[in-house]
Scaffold this motif. Sequence first.
Motif, mmCIF file in Angstrom:
data_model
loop_
_atom_site.group_PDB
_atom_site.id
_atom_site.type_symbol
_atom_site.label_atom_id
_atom_site.label_comp_id
_atom_site.label_asym_id
_atom_site.label_seq_id
_atom_site.Cartn_x
_atom_site.Cartn_y
_atom_site.Cartn_z
ATOM 1 N N VAL A 244 0.632 -1.215 0.031
ATOM 2 C CA VAL A 244 -0.100 -0.032 -0.149
ATOM 3 C C VAL A 244 0.838 1.226 0.200
ATOM 4 O O VAL A 244 0.609 2.135 -0.633
ATOM 5 N N SER B 44 1.093 3.970 -2.998
ATOM 6 C CA SER B 44 0.664 5.503 -2.350
ATOM 7 C C SER B 44 1.780 6.467 -2.791
ATOM 8 O O SER B 44 1.568 7.568 -3.368
ATOM 9 N N TYR C 175 -5.900 9.735 -1.519
ATOM 10 C CA TYR C 175 -6.651 9.087 -0.783
ATOM 11 C C TYR C 175 -7.582 8.596 -1.271
ATOM 12 O O TYR C 175 -7.878 7.226 -1.006
ATOM 13 N N LEU D 41 -6.891 5.388 -3.594
ATOM 14 C CA LEU D 41 -6.359 4.275 -2.837
ATOM 15 C C LEU D 41 -7.155 3.346 -1.752
ATOM 16 O O LEU D 41 -6.988 2.278 -1.810
ATOM 17 N N ILE D 42 -8.031 4.376 -1.497
ATOM 18 C CA ILE D 42 -8.867 3.627 -0.176
ATOM 19 C C ILE D 42 -9.813 2.760 -0.826
ATOM 20 O O ILE D 42 -10.484 1.651 -0.447
ATOM 21 N N ALA E 265 -7.429 -0.298 -1.927
ATOM 22 C CA ALA E 265 -6.505 -1.232 -1.141
ATOM 23 C C ALA E 265 -7.291 -1.154 0.259
ATOM 24 O O ALA E 265 -7.031 -2.048 1.103
ATOM 25 N N GLY E 266 -8.170 -0.216 0.529
ATOM 26 C CA GLY E 266 -9.183 -0.399 1.718
ATOM 27 C C GLY E 266 -9.522 -1.782 2.011
ATOM 28 O O GLY E 266 -9.537 -2.458 3.285
ATOM 29 N N HIS F 248 -8.751 2.914 7.060
ATOM 30 C CA HIS F 248 -8.589 4.321 6.367
ATOM 31 C C HIS F 248 -7.867 5.340 6.957
ATOM 32 O O HIS F 248 -7.086 6.072 6.167
ATOM 33 N N VAL G 164 -4.216 4.509 5.022
ATOM 34 C CA VAL G 164 -4.336 5.124 3.670
ATOM 35 C C VAL G 164 -4.326 6.685 3.609
ATOM 36 O O VAL G 164 -3.462 7.187 2.967
ATOM 37 N N TYR H 29 -0.797 7.519 4.562
ATOM 38 C CA TYR H 29 0.215 7.425 3.358
ATOM 39 C C TYR H 29 0.179 8.230 2.160
ATOM 40 O O TYR H 29 1.042 8.593 1.567
ATOM 41 N N SER H 30 -1.179 8.620 2.086
ATOM 42 C CA SER H 30 -1.388 9.593 0.910
ATOM 43 C C SER H 30 -1.051 10.954 1.160
ATOM 44 O O SER H 30 -0.610 11.748 0.224
#
Length: 668
Positions: free
Chosen positions: A481, A485, A498, A501-502, A505-506, A520, A523, A526-527
Amino acid sequence: MTAESQAPQDPQASEAPPAPPAPLWHRLAAERWGDGRAATAVGIATLVIAVALGAFQLYTAVQLDMDAYIQRALHLMFVLVLVFLLKGRRGLLAASLDLVLVLVAVAVMVYPVVYFDEIARRTGDPTTADLVMGGLAMLLLLEATRRTIGLFMVLVIVGFLAYAWFGPWLPDAIAHRGFTIQRIIHHSYLFQGGIFGIPLGVAATFVFMFIFFGAVLEKTGGGAFFINTATALTGRYRGGPAKAAVVGSAFMGSVSGSAIANAVTTGTFTIPLMRRVGYKPHEAAGVEAAASTGGQLLPPIMGAGAFIMAQMSGIPYTEIVKASIIPALMYFVTIFFFVDILARRGGLSGLSGPDLPALRPVLASGWHFVIPFAVLVWLLAEDRTPLVAGLYATVALTVVALTRVAYARLRAREGLDLRAVASGTGEAFVIAARNTLGVTVATAAAGIVVGMVGLTGLGLKFSSLMVDLGQGQLLLTLLTVAVASLILGLGLPVTASYVVLIVLAGPALTDLGLPVIVAHMIVYWYSQDSNVTPPVALVAFAASGIAGSSPTRTGFAAWKFAKGLYLIPVMMAYSPLLGGGTPLEIAAAAASGTLALLAFAVAIEGYWLTPVNLATRLALGLASVLLLVPALLSPDEPLLAGVPGAVLVAIVLALQVRGRERAPKTAP
């Protein structure tokens, strides 16, 4: 609405006082249209549209009975008009084309509002006019995205649209039955899950309200108050300006929620001071960029992604705020460690004399700015919605600022300058409109991605792929992840990164047993790396412009100082840092995590109280690992698992103290 300034005047000065700067709306127009009549007309139009946008947002915040689809469409209409007016090339042909685009933007956004009932009745059976308007809206949004964010995000969106169309011809792992152009346009434009989905809805409500709050704060002098307070508190100590940048960015970021605005506002003051006491230009800009990025992590006003998180996860925003406090403070502590180490190694001093403001006069001149902040925190603690809390806090800020200005003018036996108040009010609306352009366009564009992910079922496929790549191991999946990101952050702003990716990958993180809020939050953290990660690090680049440093060197410095963005999410996954344990367990996780971050900073910099050799740096690296994820190493006894790491740090500290006692004394 204006801030009172008290610049010292030289009675012997013979030069005429400098002319006041042109209003913001004129400066914005002049950047695109030059200084002629066209710029004047566009400047006035910008002011009118900005005030109309702000008035519309304030009205919908009070009157909550407007349909969400209609409200989002009208909000996006205002934003697109401003984008095509203010962002583009100079020249008659380009200007003429953009005026046409303005008219088209109004048409495609007003169309679903006017024909809302008819569109709702024929759901699933769009007319030719529906599809034409939808296609034009998507093309306009892609062009607005290119102008405000960049080509990379346009390519990402086009890639997802192509995926939805080419589904049957793709490899089996990601193939699907495919969708027609008509279905894709319908889903993106006439369905409340595409352009007008949750991300845009959050930008058009909560986010704009807090952007407006920040604009009012800027125009009333609240930003200067928080910066001066931070400088008065920390400026006298070793490397004081850098520590003031950390504290000031925390203050400003906690009420602005914008990393770039934070860097520009705070950095204009702190970066020159950091350079003056001895920090290298790229270090000064890197510290400011990393600290400003943390503003989107620190409550009560976090970044736009935090409000989207509340909507997408169903978790109340107040719960997100409570969970975020400890990790956010740990992030700022990490940067504080770095700047203190740099100051120790360079023998840097603090501020003194006129550069160091006294705390008492600073508080006396700006204590009233604490009132709206307290109102905001109180309302959020009372479980009022962020929209209502932001509205009331903005009203409170306006009242206390105007009261303070009126009181100062009364004591000086001067009347209230209504023209200055009107001009300041207009600039607050324009600042809010300008600052919302990127967020609104990014969330609307990200809505297309979310819509295509939902339409094609890509989220489940991608989640399964990530679990497979991580071999069912949480740590490997977190690494996957983080890398994803990092790649997205090369071209996407934080909020868009975000959102994308969420949805992808969430599910993989929750499938591995993480609670929804933890998945959440990981992520979301990381974003944030898109702010400080070369080669595209927007906040670092903004700070480098102030410092006069290399953007690339600044980006790498900011990336180093912001390493908490990668380490703290690991603690979230493997410890009760976000509140998933007893108070003792949470305190132990915070303490061991902070010690791990200190050990990591020393290992990276190679200096603590005295220089650190390679063997000691490796030992501290091992200590940071042992402290970082104690629950991973010993799930049954997480409180005891960090003891070996703490012992290692204590041994290194003892050796450092002994080495400093033997070394020549340096200035504190």
